[in-house]
Design an enzyme around this catalytic site. Structure first.
Site, mmCIF file in Angstrom:
data_model
loop_
_atom_site.group_PDB
_atom_site.id
_atom_site.type_symbol
_atom_site.label_atom_id
_atom_site.label_comp_id
_atom_site.label_asym_id
_atom_site.label_seq_id
_atom_site.Cartn_x
_atom_site.Cartn_y
_atom_site.Cartn_z
ATOM 1 N NE ARG A 129 -3.277 0.227 2.942
ATOM 2 C CZ ARG A 129 -4.502 0.649 2.643
ATOM 3 N NH1 ARG A 129 -5.304 -0.124 1.946
ATOM 4 N NH2 ARG A 129 -4.937 1.828 3.045
ATOM 5 C CG LEU A 133 4.272 -0.632 -6.617
ATOM 6 C CD1 LEU A 133 4.787 -1.874 -5.893
ATOM 7 C CD2 LEU A 133 5.126 -0.366 -7.855
ATOM 8 N N GLY A 135 -2.287 -0.434 -6.632
ATOM 9 C CA GLY A 135 -2.970 -1.481 -5.889
ATOM 10 C C GLY A 135 -4.481 -1.398 -5.939
ATOM 11 C CB SER A 136 -6.909 1.342 -5.345
ATOM 12 O OG SER A 136 -6.416 2.335 -6.237
ATOM 13 C CG ASP A 182 -1.547 3.401 -12.470
ATOM 14 O OD1 ASP A 182 -0.589 3.712 -13.203
ATOM 15 O OD2 ASP A 182 -1.663 3.785 -11.295
#
Length: 363
Positions: A129, A133, A135-136, A182
């Site tokens: 977190r 990177l 994550g969400s 992303d």
């Protein structure tokens, strides 16, 4: 671990008809952060970190909290404080709910009539977190892809190029500030070049997205890439950036910088396709230097700058793979048997986490 945790749920619902999806984390190779400013970027997915979703039919619609990231029971106040400081107050359940809500709205807007059936949904992730990177968005995309499978939808119903914008819309609804980069690379997977040209996006509603060749990806995968990040990123010392406001105001320095970021992405693509290790490393350093100039040291954060300095002392090119909290490094030397050894020792001596990268691209 999760199978054991949810063993009682599995026994109630059975194990047939399960839909499992996985989305890999990504690193921004070049051009970021211009994706939010009509620029160009080059990004690649990595096997090291991922988020997954699992969905199966059930009598009621249930979103299962993750036992680690969505805790409701603690051993005491000290435990609650530790988890709250490390993980924050928002786990992944809100991502599941927002994705399902927006999915219903998306299908309605596209005239897709969903069958009346319910499901149980759970997620898992090992993406660190607060280190940039993605994550969400990995969780959101995994849930979205699982819903697509469950309701038997395909790219004919929701075209691939429009899926990243949907994922971004979920995060925007939750107040998560992000660009399209992303979401694009996590939907397309592999080594992806993105052009967010303003006119094209205005006309089409999405950018120009292209997954590069297998040969380009294979060469890139052979290079000594690594990431490093803070073991405890909760206090990075960063301050809020005013770059967006400066861009909106038309400040020439920022407008010019975002154009240059895009040019760096195009040059990086050419360097990869011509297999030029040195040129790619030089471009990474230029990308970071420009970011530092535009955003300033206070915004980038002392810990991030410390990682950059340690990498450069060890003859590594370095930049941010995302919004900060981690650095992406490329060792310039190809001669040593273990070119990463020196930089790994230097980073770990300062309590940073070091991780050689394993790039991934679908067959």
């Amino acid at each position: 671990q999760l199978d054991r945790t949810f063993s009682s749920v599995n026994s109630l619902d059975g194990t047939s008809g399960r839909f499992r999806t996985k989305t890999y984390a990504r690193v921004g190779l070049m051009g970021n952060p211009s994706d939010g400013f009509h620029g160009k970027t080059l990004s690649v997915t990595i096997r090291n970190f991922w988020a997954s979703a699992e969905l199966w039919e059930s009598a009621q619609l249930r979103l299962l909290p993750h036992p680690l990231f969505d805790p409701s029971t603690f051993s005491g106040l000290a435990d609650l404080h530790f988890i709250g400081r490390r993980e924050g107050y928002y786990g992944g359940t809100r991502l599941l709910m927002a994705t399902c809500k927006r999915f219903q709205e998306l299908c309605t807007s596209r005239g897709i009539a969903l069958p009346s059936k319910n499901f149980t949904l759970r997620y898992d992730t090992n993406i660190p977190r607060q280190v940039g990177l993605a994550g969400s968005s990995a969780i959101v995309n995994s849930v979205f892809q699982a819903l697509m499978k469950f309701f038997n939808l395909s790219e004919e119903h929701i075209p691939l190029e429009r899926q990243p914008s949907f994922i971004l819309s979920v995060e925007s609804e939750l107040g998560i500030q992000a660009g399209l980069q992303d979401r694009v690379v996590q939907v397309y997977q592999g080594l992806v070049f993105m052009d967010f040209d303003a006119q094209h996006m205005k006309e089409k509603g999405y950018g120009r997205y292209e997954r590069l060749s297998r040969s380009a990806f294979d060469w890139l995968s052979s290079l000594p890439f690594f990431i490093a990040y803070e073991a405890d990123p909760s206090d990075s010392g960063k301050i809020h950036s005013n770059v967006r406001a400066r861009w909106d105001a038309g400040e020439s320095e920022v407008v010019s910088a975002m154009k240059t970021f895009g040019e760096l992405a195009s040059k990086a693509r050419a360097a990869i396709e011509s297999k030029d290790h040195g040129a790619l490393a030089d471009l990474m350093d230029q990308n970071f230097n420009l970011r530092r100039k535009i955003y300033g040291d206070a915004c980038l954060g002392a810990k991030n700058l410390q990682m950059v300095e340690l990498c450069r002392r060890c003859n590594c090119a370095v930049k941010f793979p995302g919004s900060g909290g981690a650095v992406l490094g490329l060792c310039r030397s190809e001669e040593a048997n273990d070119p990463m050894h020196k930089v790994q020792e230097a980073l770990e001596a300062e309590n940073f986490v070091f991780c050689p990268l394993d790039l991934v691209m679908p067959e």
